[in-house]
Design an enzyme around this catalytic site. Structure first.
Site, PDB file in Angstrom:
ATOM      1  N   LEU A 341       0.738  -1.086   0.040  1.00 58.57           N
ATOM      2  CA  LEU A 341       0.041   0.153   0.113  1.00 58.57           C
ATOM      3  C   LEU A 341       0.909   1.205   0.089  1.00 58.57           C
ATOM      4  CD1 LEU A 341      -2.340  -1.422   2.816  1.00 58.57           C
ATOM      5  CD2 LEU A 341      -3.064  -1.041   0.400  1.00 58.57           C
ATOM      6  N   THR A 342       0.791   2.228  -1.047  1.00 57.42           N
ATOM      7  CA  THR A 342       1.466   3.333  -1.170  1.00 57.42           C
ATOM      8  C   THR A 342       1.354   3.961   0.046  1.00 57.42           C
ATOM      9  OG1 THR A 342       1.351   3.424  -3.485  1.00 57.42           O
ATOM     10  CG2 THR A 342       2.059   5.398  -2.755  1.00 57.42           C
ATOM     11  N   GLN A 394       7.882  -5.255  -3.607  1.00 58.96           N
ATOM     12  CA  GLN A 394       7.194  -4.995  -4.850  1.00 58.96           C
ATOM     13  C   GLN A 394       8.099  -4.156  -5.451  1.00 58.96           C
ATOM     14  OE1 GLN A 394       3.372  -2.812  -5.534  1.00 58.96           O
ATOM     15  NE2 GLN A 394       2.667  -5.035  -5.976  1.00 58.96           N
ATOM     16  N   CYS A 425      -0.378  -0.889 -11.627  1.00 56.56           N
ATOM     17  CA  CYS A 425      -0.486   0.335 -11.069  1.00 56.56           C
ATOM     18  C   CYS A 425      -0.887   1.343 -11.958  1.00 56.56           C
ATOM     19  CB  CYS A 425       1.015   0.826 -10.492  1.00 56.56           C
ATOM     20  SG  CYS A 425       0.788   2.485  -9.863  1.00 56.56           S
ATOM     21  N   GLY A 528      -9.574  -6.961  -4.385  1.00 53.27           N
ATOM     22  CA  GLY A 528     -10.618  -5.907  -4.610  1.00 53.27           C
ATOM     23  C   GLY A 528     -11.915  -6.099  -3.757  1.00 53.27           C
ATOM     24  N   ARG A 553      -7.581  -2.154   0.532  1.00 49.15           N
ATOM     25  CA  ARG A 553      -8.087  -0.791   1.426  1.00 49.15           C
ATOM     26  C   ARG A 553      -8.847  -1.301   2.541  1.00 49.15           C
ATOM     27  NH1 ARG A 553     -11.735   2.162  -2.865  1.00 49.15           N
ATOM     28  NH2 ARG A 553     -11.688   0.177  -3.717  1.00 49.15           N
TER      29      ARG A 553
END
Length: 687
Positions: A341-342, A394, A425, A528, A553
Site C-alpha cells: 500500500l502506497t 514489490q 499500477c 478488490g 483498502r
C-alpha cells in the site's frame, strides 16, 4: 498519486438518509446507520449571508501546506542544520560538546545550551528504545529523555537503533550505484542469453516494433485537432493512446532523468521514509556494514559493458540453475495477504497488521530506476521487521534489463521470501514511463520482464496485474495460461481495469474466470473490495481455485479485518480498542522513524495519513445491515461515545486532535493535507 481533489464532504447529510428503508439506502450505496445515531440536518438561518457551520465539514484545504520548490526546501534544510534545534547527533548521545570528531567542520549545531532552551517539552510515557531493552540512540534529543535519568535500567543492553529491522543498503554498494559502477553478472548473462543485452536504445526499439500499439479492438483516431493520438474505446469515449503513453522518455532508464543532472554523491538521505539516522549528513558518518548475512560475493567496481558480456557468461553457469517453472511454489493458499500500500503500508503499519492476524506482508512499491540509483528513500521501502515471517517486496519497472538488475541487487542485499513485479499500477506518473498497467498493452514485454527476472534469481517472482488497460477489453484471461510458463510463481489479479481505476466494484466474476483458466501450477490471488469475513468466505465458496485474497483498502479502514476473518465474526470494536491500535502504531513508528522531534513529527504525519482512511469505518453496533461494504458512504452520525464520534469525523482538524492525544501538541506552524487527495470511496489510491 492522482491529484484529483477529495470531495468537500465524504459523509452524506443526515437528511438524505431520513425516511428510507435500509434496503433503499444500501441500493444507493449509503450506509444504513440506525436512526437514533443520525445527526439532525444542519439548521440554516433564513438570511442568505449567515455563516452556518456544517458538522464534519472537511477542513483539509484550510490546513493545506504551502507548496515549495525542491531548491527552496534544500536551502531551508541547510539553513536549519546550523540552528540550535539541530544538535549534532554525537553530542546529543553523549551530552559532551567535545565528543564530535568533526569539530568545526561538522554541519550540525554544537550549541548544547541553545538546544536545551528551545527543545519542546517531553511527551508522556517511556522511551520506546529503553522500553524495548536498548539504550536510546537519540540521547538528549529524545522526546522522552526524562525517562533516561538514572542511567540505563538494569538488563538494558547497548545496541543500534532498529536492530530488529533488516534490508538496509550497505554504504559500499550505494556508492557503486551512485557512480554507476555496479556489476550485474547474473542479470546481464540472462539478458544476453535471450538477446536483450545491448544498446538500450536499440533494444527498446526492437521491443516497440515487436509489440506495436496493442490497443485490441480500440481504434486510433489521429484526426484530433491537437494533432495527438487518441483512442476511441468500444463505448465511444476518448482515451489516451498507449502508443502515445509510451513515448515519454523522461525519467526512465533510456532517457536522462531529472536526478541525473545532479551529481549522485550530492543526493542525501532526506526523504521522509528514511529513518532519522539515515537522514544525517553522510560526511558525518562512517561506513555502515550491511545487516544482511550471507553476502560473500566480492563487488567489482565497474559496470558491465557489451564487450565484457562474453567474459561474464562463463562465470554464471545457467545450465545449473533451476528452470523458472521448477522453482519452489509459494504457499499462499488460505493465507491472509496484506497488499503493498502506497504511503500508508509502511513498516509500522505492517507490524500492526501482523499483530492483528496478517500472514503475508509486502513492502510498498519501489521504482527500479530509483533503486538502481541508490536512492535511500526508495531503499527504505524494502525494510523488513523481524515479525514479518512471510515477507515480499514489490518493484515496478518498464524494461527487462532494469527489472533483471534490480532483482539481482535485491537478492544480494535483502532478505525476502518473494519479489513481486507490479504490472497493474494505474497512476499516471508510472504509466507514462511505460511501467505499471501500461505493460498490459505490451504482452511481449511482460513476458520478457518475467522471464529474465525469474531466470536471474532463485527467489520466487510473482506479478500483480489488473483485468486490462481499457475497460471492456480484457487481456489477462488470454495470457493467464502462459504466465506460469514465463516463470511467475503466482499472479495477483485486481478486478478492475486501468481505465476504471477505483470506480465501481471489483469484477470478481472475471477474477474467478481467470483462476479457473490458470494452470494448476500457477496460484492465482484475487484482489478488490474484501471488507469482511463474509466477502472472504464468499470468494472461497464461489471459486475454490483461488489461492487466497489480497486485502488492501479493507485493512486501511479496519486493520482488525484479519482478526475477523480468522475468528469468523463481526467485531464490534470499541473506540478504546481502536485507540489502543493507534497507540501501537505510534510506538512502532517512534522505533522506526525515531523518538526525537523529527521522528515524532514523521510518525504524526503517517498517522494522519492513516486516519484519513480509518474515519470511513462505521461501528457494527450502529448499522441496520451488517457487514459494511467498502463503497458505502456514511450519513452524518454520532458515535456511542465522544471518542467514537471524533473517530468518525472526516475533518483533518479532528484527525490532528487524535494525533495530539498520542503525540502531544502539534507545532505552531503545523500544516497537513492528505497525500491521497482522491475521493474517499470511489477513487481511493490503494486496493
Amino acid at each position: 498519486m492522482d491529484e484529483e481533489e477529495r470531495d468537500e464532504g465524504s459523509s452524506v447529510p443526515g437528511v438524505v438518509a431520513a425516511g428510507q428503508t435500509p434496503d433503499q439506502l444500501v441500493s444507493r450505496a449509503i450506509a444504513p446507520v440506525k436512526k437514533e445515531f443520525l445527526r439532525p440536518p444542519p439548521v440554516r438561518s433564513a438570511a442568505p449571508d449567515d455563516d452556518v457551520s456544517i458538522p464534519n465539514e472537511n477542513k483539509t484545504s484550510v490546513l493545506a501546506k504551502e507548496k515549495k520548490s525542491k531548491r527552496q526546501l534544500k536551502r531551508e534544510r541547510r539553513q536549519g542544520q546550523k540552528s540550535a534545534r539541530n544538535l549534532c547527533p554525537e553530542i546529543a548521545r553523549t551530552g559532551d560538546v567535545s565528543s564530535c570528531p568533526y569539530k568545526d567542520k561538522c554541519r550540525f549545531s554544537h550549541d548544547l545550551e541553545g538546544f536545551k532552551a528551545q527543545k519542546p517539552s517531553d511527551l508522556e510515557g517511556q522511551c520506546p528504545f529503553v522500553k524495548s531493552g536498548v539504550s536510546c540512540p537519540y540521547g538528549l534529543a529524545c522526546r522522552f529523555s526524562s525517562t533516561h535519568e538514572g542511567g540505563v535500567p538494569s538488563g538494558v543492553r547497548n545496541g543500534p537503533k532498529n536492530s530488529s529491522e533488516v534490508n538496509g543498503l550497505s554504504k559500499e554498494v550505494q556508492k557503486l550505484l551512485w557512480k554507476n559502477k555496479m556489476t550485474f553478472s547474473k542479470a546481464d548473462a540472462k539478458l544476453k542469453s535471450v538477446g536483450l543485452l545491448g544498446s538500450s536504445k536499440s533494444i527498446r526499439n526492437d521491443l516497440e516494433n515487436k509489440e506495436g500499439v496493442g490497443t485490441g479492438s480500440n481504434k486510433c483516431d489521429h484526426s484530433d485537432d491537437s494533432g495527438s493520438c487518441v483512442v476511441t474505446s468500444d463505448s465511444g469515449s476518448k482515451l489516451d493512446c498507449p502508443a502515445e503513453v509510451m513515448k515519454d522518455d523522461d525519467n526512465d532508464i533510456y532517457g536522462k532523468s531529472e536526478s541525473d543532472e545532479l551529481c549522485p554523491l550530492k543526493r542525501r538521505k532526506t526523504e521522509e521514509n528514511c529513518g532519522p539516522d539515515e537522514a544525517q549528513n553522510e560526511e558525518n558518518r562512517g561506513p555502515k556494514e550491511s545487516k544482511n548475512e550471507g553476502v560473500t560475493e566480492k563487488i567489482v567496481e565497474r559496470r558491465c559493458t557489451e564487450s565484457e558480456a562474453d567474459a561474464i557468461v562463463p562465470e554464471t553457469d545457467l545450465s545449473l540453475k533451476h528452470h523458472s517453472r521448477e522453482k519452489k511454489l509459494i504457499d499462499f493458499r488460505g493465507k491472509l495477504y496484506l497488499a503493498p500500500l502506497t504511503t500508508v503500508g509502511n513498516l509500522p503499519f505492517r507490524r500492526v497488521c501482523k499483530e492483528l492476524g496478517a500472514d503475508v506482508t509486502c513492502g510498498e512499491m519501489a521504482m527500479c530506476t530509483n533503486l538502481l540509483q541508490g536512492q535511500a528513500s526508495e531503499w527504505a521501502l524494502l525494510r523488513r521487521h523481524s515479525s514479518e515471517d512471510f515477507f515480499g517486496v514489490q518493484i515496478c519497472g518498464a524494461y527487462p534489463d532494469t527489472v533483471a538488475r534490480t532483482v539481482e541487487l535485491i537478492e544480494q542485499e535483502c532478505t525476502v521470501d518473494f519479489i513481486d513485479i507490479n504490472m497493474g499500477c494505474p497512476i499516471d506518473i508510472v504509466v507514462n514511463k511505460g511501467a505499471g498497467s501500461a505493460l498490459l498493452t505490451k504482452p511481449t514485454r511482460m513476458k520478457s520482464i518475467v522471464e529474465v527476472a525469474s531466470g536471474t534469481v532463485d527467489k520466487p517472482i510473482t506479478i500483480k496485474v489488473r483485468t486490462a488497460y481499457f475497460e471492456g477489453k480484457n487481456r489477462i484471461d488470454s495470457l493467464i495460461e502462459d504466465i506460469g510458463s514465463w516463470g511467475a510463481s503466482a499472479v495477483t489479479i485486481h478486478g478492475r481495469s486501468r481505465q476504471q481505476r477505483y470506480s465501481k466494484l471489483a469484477d470478481w466474476d472475471y477474477v474467478y474466470q481467470c483462476a479457473r483458466k490458470a494452470p494448476t501450477t500457477l496460484p492465482v490471488v484475487g484482489n478488490g473490495d474484501v471488507f469482511s469475513f463474509v466477502d472472504w468466505n464468499n470468494h472461497r465458496t464461489e471459486c475454490p481455485e483461488l489461492a487466497t485474497d489480497m486485502i488492501a483498502r479493507g485493512a486501511l479502514v479496519k486493520p482488525w479485518i484479519f482478526t475477523e476473518i480468522k475468528e469468523q465474526r463481526h467485531w464490534d470494536i470499541s473506540s478504546g480498542e481502536r485507540l489502543n491500535i493507534l497507540k501501537d502504531f505510534v510506538n512502532f513508528g517512534l522505533e522506526h522513524w525515531g523518538s526525537d522531534t523529527k521522528g515524532v513529527e514523521t510518525t504524526r504525519r503517517f498517522l494522519l495519513e492513516w486516519l484519513s482512511y480509518t474515519c470511513r469505518y462505521i461501528p457494527v453496533g450502529l448499522l441496520d445491515v451488517v457487514p459494511q461494504r467498502l463503497n458505502w458512504r456514511p450519513p452524518s452520525y454520532y458515535g456511542r461515545d465522544e471518542l467514537e464520534t471524533l473517530m468518525a469525523s472526516d475533518s483533518a482538524a479532528d484527525w490532528i486532535r487524535i494525533s495530539e492525544m498520542l503525540l502531544g501538541k502539534v507545532p505552531d506552524d503545523f500544516r497537513f493535507a492528505p497525500k491521497h487527495k482522491s475521493n474517499a470511496y470511489d477513487r481511493a489510491e490503494n486496493g
